[in-house]
Write a protein that holds these residues in place. Sequence first.
Motif, mmCIF file in Angstrom:
data_model
loop_
_atom_site.group_PDB
_atom_site.id
_atom_site.type_symbol
_atom_site.label_atom_id
_atom_site.label_comp_id
_atom_site.label_asym_id
_atom_site.label_seq_id
_atom_site.Cartn_x
_atom_site.Cartn_y
_atom_site.Cartn_z
ATOM 1 N N ASP A 129 9.089 79.540 -71.476
ATOM 2 C CA ASP A 129 8.378 80.712 -70.939
ATOM 3 C C ASP A 129 7.120 81.044 -71.724
ATOM 4 O OD1 ASP A 129 10.447 81.037 -69.035
ATOM 5 O OD2 ASP A 129 11.621 82.188 -70.484
ATOM 6 N N ALA A 130 6.658 80.114 -72.556
ATOM 7 C CA ALA A 130 5.444 80.369 -73.331
ATOM 8 C C ALA A 130 4.707 79.044 -73.552
ATOM 9 C CB ALA A 130 5.787 81.025 -74.664
ATOM 10 N N PRO A 131 4.137 78.463 -72.504
ATOM 11 C CA PRO A 131 3.534 77.130 -72.630
ATOM 12 C C PRO A 131 2.348 77.077 -73.585
ATOM 13 C CG PRO A 131 2.993 78.139 -70.514
ATOM 14 C CD PRO A 131 4.044 78.991 -71.142
ATOM 15 N N TYR A 132 1.796 78.226 -73.920
ATOM 16 C CA TYR A 132 0.700 78.260 -74.886
ATOM 17 C C TYR A 132 1.218 78.170 -76.319
ATOM 18 C CZ TYR A 132 2.501 82.987 -74.925
ATOM 19 O OH TYR A 132 3.360 84.063 -74.990
ATOM 20 N N ASP A 133 2.537 78.348 -76.499
ATOM 21 C CA ASP A 133 3.134 78.387 -77.835
ATOM 22 C C ASP A 133 3.755 77.027 -78.124
ATOM 23 O OD1 ASP A 133 4.318 78.953 -80.219
ATOM 24 O OD2 ASP A 133 5.524 80.638 -79.517
ATOM 25 N N GLU A 134 3.027 76.204 -78.870
ATOM 26 C CA GLU A 134 3.484 74.856 -79.178
ATOM 27 C C GLU A 134 3.572 74.671 -80.686
ATOM 28 O OE1 GLU A 134 1.358 71.726 -77.264
ATOM 29 O OE2 GLU A 134 1.111 72.838 -75.398
ATOM 30 N N SER A 135 4.567 73.938 -81.111
ATOM 31 C CA SER A 135 4.743 73.663 -82.530
ATOM 32 C C SER A 135 3.626 72.768 -83.050
ATOM 33 C CB SER A 135 6.094 72.982 -82.759
ATOM 34 O OG SER A 135 6.190 72.506 -84.086
ATOM 35 N N ALA A 136 3.221 73.024 -84.286
ATOM 36 C CA ALA A 136 2.248 72.156 -84.946
ATOM 37 C C ALA A 136 2.810 70.765 -85.181
ATOM 38 C CB ALA A 136 1.825 72.780 -86.280
ATOM 39 N N ASP A 137 4.143 70.612 -85.100
ATOM 40 C CA ASP A 137 4.751 69.298 -85.290
ATOM 41 C C ASP A 137 4.133 68.270 -84.347
ATOM 42 O OD1 ASP A 137 6.445 70.680 -86.971
ATOM 43 O OD2 ASP A 137 8.247 70.384 -85.757
ATOM 44 N N LEU A 138 3.940 68.654 -83.096
ATOM 45 C CA LEU A 138 3.484 67.707 -82.082
ATOM 46 C C LEU A 138 2.111 67.146 -82.424
ATOM 47 C CD1 LEU A 138 4.600 69.610 -78.845
ATOM 48 C CD2 LEU A 138 5.895 67.985 -80.236
ATOM 49 N N PHE A 139 1.204 68.017 -82.831
ATOM 50 C CA PHE A 139 -0.160 67.571 -83.108
ATOM 51 C C PHE A 139 -0.247 66.808 -84.424
ATOM 52 C CE2 PHE A 139 -0.329 71.147 -80.252
ATOM 53 C CZ PHE A 139 -1.198 70.692 -79.272
ATOM 54 N N ALA A 140 0.557 67.191 -85.398
ATOM 55 C CA ALA A 140 0.569 66.453 -86.661
ATOM 56 C C ALA A 140 1.073 65.033 -86.452
ATOM 57 C CB ALA A 140 1.437 67.179 -87.685
ATOM 58 N N LEU A 141 2.086 64.867 -85.602
ATOM 59 C CA LEU A 141 2.651 63.543 -85.380
ATOM 60 C C LEU A 141 1.708 62.635 -84.602
ATOM 61 C CD1 LEU A 141 6.364 64.454 -84.580
ATOM 62 C CD2 LEU A 141 5.385 63.682 -86.746
ATOM 63 N N ALA A 142 0.755 63.223 -83.908
ATOM 64 C CA ALA A 142 -0.209 62.412 -83.165
ATOM 65 C C ALA A 142 -1.109 61.604 -84.090
ATOM 66 C CB ALA A 142 -1.047 63.303 -82.259
ATOM 67 N N SER A 143 -1.196 62.001 -85.354
ATOM 68 C CA SER A 143 -2.074 61.292 -86.293
ATOM 69 C C SER A 143 -1.352 60.899 -87.576
ATOM 70 C CB SER A 143 -3.291 62.158 -86.626
ATOM 71 O OG SER A 143 -2.889 63.410 -87.164
ATOM 72 N N ALA A 144 -0.021 60.797 -87.508
ATOM 73 C CA ALA A 144 0.769 60.404 -88.677
ATOM 74 C C ALA A 144 1.504 59.103 -88.357
ATOM 75 C CB ALA A 144 1.768 61.495 -89.051
ATOM 76 N N PRO A 145 1.032 57.965 -88.874
ATOM 77 C CA PRO A 145 1.663 56.680 -88.569
ATOM 78 C C PRO A 145 2.980 56.505 -89.324
ATOM 79 C CG PRO A 145 -0.144 56.359 -90.112
ATOM 80 C CD PRO A 145 -0.164 57.824 -89.720
ATOM 81 N N ILE A 146 4.031 57.114 -88.796
ATOM 82 C CA ILE A 146 5.315 57.133 -89.476
ATOM 83 C C ILE A 146 6.425 57.172 -88.422
ATOM 84 C CG2 ILE A 146 5.444 59.667 -89.632
ATOM 85 C CD1 ILE A 146 6.517 59.267 -92.516
#
Length: 293
Positions: A129-146
């Motif tokens: 119910d809050a699509p604007y509220d996203e965890s920073a986890d998602l964006f950090a993992l986009a640039s973390a080769p792990i």
Amino acid sequence: MISLGSRVEAALAAGRPVVALESTIISHGLPRPDNLRVAREIEETVEVAGAVPATIGMIGGRLVVGLTDAEIEHLATADGVVKLSVRDLAPASMRKADGATTVAATAMLAARAGIAVFATGGLGGVHRDAPYDESADLFALASAPIAVVCAGVKSILDVGATLERLETLGIAVLGYRTDRFPGFYLRDSGFGLDWSAETPAEVAAVLRARVSDAAVLVANPLPLDEQIDPALHDRVLAEGMAGLARGRITGKDVTPYLLAHFHAATGGASLAANIRIILRNAELGARIAAALA
């Protein structure tokens, strides 16, 4: 400035397997005194499975990859330990704070230190119910080769929207011995996966074949007989969502509220499941790291 613990530094130099571990579960995710006991069990599980544990945190403003047992005990017992996502690292360092790293910060720091595998519980994602509220986890993992070994995302989130965001960000998701995406407390969140792996060696092969800098999620579900009863889960979640609305709870307070509600309303069953999840993921992470090394 990132400091390496002596054991982690030696292991990386020798090419031995290392598994990164977050510290938020120690300071904010588990109640005292369980938090210290479980933190030590997690490290021991990694060691028994053939890898060197690298718990990551901040001590007096200094980022450490591979905390000592005394430093882990400090984060588990001290008051005022700050929860650190990526954006918080520099200000907290300036303040010489003691801090515990989230999934986002741990993944980024581990990748920078040259660690290939990170084991955690569940990821953050897109809130219901809050699509604007996203965890920073998602964006950090986009640039973390792990490789990130997890039990999917917490079932209190919008799982479908989170999977869509992972796809958009180019983050591959592998089910470990399953073609269903787990929902943390639940073995099956209701969503399927395109790819799966049957062994740590297969996961290692995927990591070697990767051509992007995005993370690879290894979704490791609880066994069927260890998950929370789905009917109980759904009832408790509905009650928790109603409590959010009554209390007008939003933003970063949503997840702690819901997790505390689950713990109380399930008579501790959710906490027990949480501990099983992280220990299982620590073991699998170590086996993947060993296969990769």
